[in-house]
Design an enzyme around this catalytic site. Structure first.
Site, PDB file in Angstrom:
ATOM      1  CB  SER A   1     -25.557  17.459 -46.755  1.00 46.74           C
ATOM      2  OG  SER A   1     -25.083  15.985 -47.160  1.00 46.74           O
TER       3      SER A   1
ATOM      4  CG  ASP B   1     -22.158  15.069 -50.886  1.00 42.94           C
ATOM      5  OD1 ASP B   1     -23.441  14.259 -50.442  1.00 42.94           O
ATOM      6  OD2 ASP B   1     -21.512  15.548 -50.290  1.00 42.94           O
TER       7      ASP B   1
ATOM      8  CG  ASP C   1     -26.711  13.370 -50.197  1.00 41.67           C
ATOM      9  OD1 ASP C   1     -26.611  13.244 -51.546  1.00 41.67           O
ATOM     10  OD2 ASP C   1     -26.105  13.843 -49.673  1.00 41.67           O
TER      11      ASP C   1
END
Length: 463
Positions: free
Chosen positions: A107, A255, A251
């Site tokens: 992430s 998401d 990112d």
């Protein structure tokens, strides 16, 4: 170097020693645990299928190959989407009638990190009970690998980014014609990950002029990949220089969605969800959900449209569970994560872009004017590093006791709601820290509240 095991998966830094970092052995062990969990659930005895995709991190291909081959070794078929996004894998799982999915991504963490995010057959993150079963399996290493004639089959499918884009274009509230007519000019910063592939393609399909900044999916992050204002100075300048209508930032696993106003100022990642919810609620009234660390602005917008707002514990799985319970028509997290059930139950920047641009096109106002139309709340996001000597639970209990006369929630750490501001204290699920989020009616007040709470914690903890 760090290895963090949680119900949502395993996250760690590449290299170093096993059980302390995300090494090849750790990747294989955890993939084995996930596969073993799927096999134990498979009472019908049918052949299992798992979707896998990755962001553009340098370590992604290595970890993805280890995970894929481990699943094959357990007798599970693997469909590899290659360079993909978290929401794309979430969309692909039910479309392929798969039994689960794994996204290889850390992430917003820096490039030395990677992780396995685990999905169920609905393309949604596992709940706490499921995650704990996998952690137990990883600890016991109770794995039964397939014999040679029963190995899984590995295949590739590189079409899902296009399928995902089409899914977004097909959403009734994504007004493609209105967006095309608006003639938007947009700068995109995808931090050299897979958003650099899919976001420009989506914008092209929407008739939006796209100026690319850091859209080469090589995993060399040019700045800290978390889409916070202090990391977005270059795109802010470029939006102004190019006289663009707005900037879009995602990112590495796409998401989280942040917006830059036409004057280079921040729309505010908290307000991405607020704006998308305002648009959706104006067309289809209903309820909303975000987590305890998200802005009050979503509550205000929801009530304006006659809906009911409720806050969940932090974590996408908790938001989704409460959205289902409350029949929320949109929700998400204040970090720029949009969850729109008409598409799927997962944070999705592609859906966010489609809804946001539709909203802007319908209103025929500037991005800054849209931001100014919402209640002005300001957040301060801070953290305190933990040490083994600090008893975090006792700190949280002490803070709850100190403010027992205020509106207190303890479903996830401690949230203290004052009349005009709030503070949320919680242990991070992914890093060894205490997060301290505050919100008030000015940045100065939010910062001051945060500092006051930090000082109080330091006194309690004697640090």
């Amino acid at each position: 170097m760090t290895l963090i095991k949680s119900i949502s998966g395993i996250r760690g830094t590449i290299g170093g020693t096993t059980d302390e970092n995300l090494t090849p052995l750790d990747a294989v062990k955890f993939a084995s645990a996930y596969g073993a969990w799927l096999l134990k659930r498979n009472t019908a005895g049918s052949k299992l299928k798992v979707i896998i995709g990755r962001d553009a991190r340098i370590s992604g291909k290595m970890i993805s190959s280890l995970v894929s081959n481990t699943l094959v070794g357990l007798g599970i078929d693997v469909i590899d989407l290659g360079l993909s996004t978290t929401p794309t894998v979430e969309v692909a799982v039910p479309l392929e009638k798969a039994h689960g999915g794994i996204i290889v991504t850390a992430s917003h963490n820096p490039k030395q990190w990677n992780a396995l995010k685990l999905l169920n057959e609905a393309g949604e993150f596992l709940n706490g009970e499921e995650g704990n079963l996998i952690l137990d399996l990883a600890a016991s290493q109770d794995f039964d690998y397939a014999e040679v004639d029963d190995l899984g089959v590995y295949s590739k499918n590189k079409n899902y980014l296009k399928k995902h884009i089409q899914e977004v274009l097909n959403l009734p509230l994504v007004d493609v014609e209105a967006i095309k007519k608006a003639g938007f000019k947009v700068v995109v910063d995808a931090v050299n990950s897979t958003g650099g592939i899919v976001i420009p393609q989506l914008l092209d399909a929407l008739g939006v002029q796209c100026i690319k900044l850091y859209c080469e999916p090589n995993g060399e992050f040019p700045h800290n990949p978390e889409p916070l204002p202090k990391h977005l100075t270059e795109i802010s300048k470029l939006v102004v220089k190019e006289q663009a209508d707005l900037g879009i930032v995602v990112d590495p696993d796409v998401d989280r969605l942040a917006i830059i106003n036409e004057d280079g100022s921040m729309f505010g990642e908290e307000y991405t969800l607020v704006a998308c919810a305002d648009y959706v609620l104006s067309k289809t009234p209903g309820n909303t959900v975000s987590n305890l660390s998200s802005s009050r602005a979503l509550r205000d917008v929801t009530q304006k449209h006659g809906g009911v707002y409720e806050a969940s514990a932090v974590g996408e799985v908790n938001v989704v569970a409460l959205m289902k319970k409350n029949n929320a028509i949109i929700g998400g997290e204040g970090n720029g994560g949009i969850i729109y059930p008409s598409s799927h139950y997962g944070r999705d920047s592609l859906v966010g872009v489609g809804l946001f641009l539709s909203h802007l096109a319908h209103l025929k106002i500037s991005c800054k004017a849209l931001r100014d139309s919402y209640p002005s709340y300001f957040m301060s996001k801070n953290k305190i590093e933990l040490t083994p000597q600090i008893d975090v639970d006792s700190i949280l209990n002490a803070m709850a006791s100190t403010y027992k006369n205020e509106d207190i929630s303890t479903i996830d750490g401690v949230k203290i709601d004052f009349e005009n501001e709030w503070v949320h204290l919680r242990k991070s699920n992914t890093e060894p820290i205490i997060r301290i989020y505050t919100e008030s009616n000015s940045q100065e007040n939010a910062d001051a509240l945060a500092q006051r709470i930090i000082d109080e914690i330091k006194v309690i903890a004697k640090i």
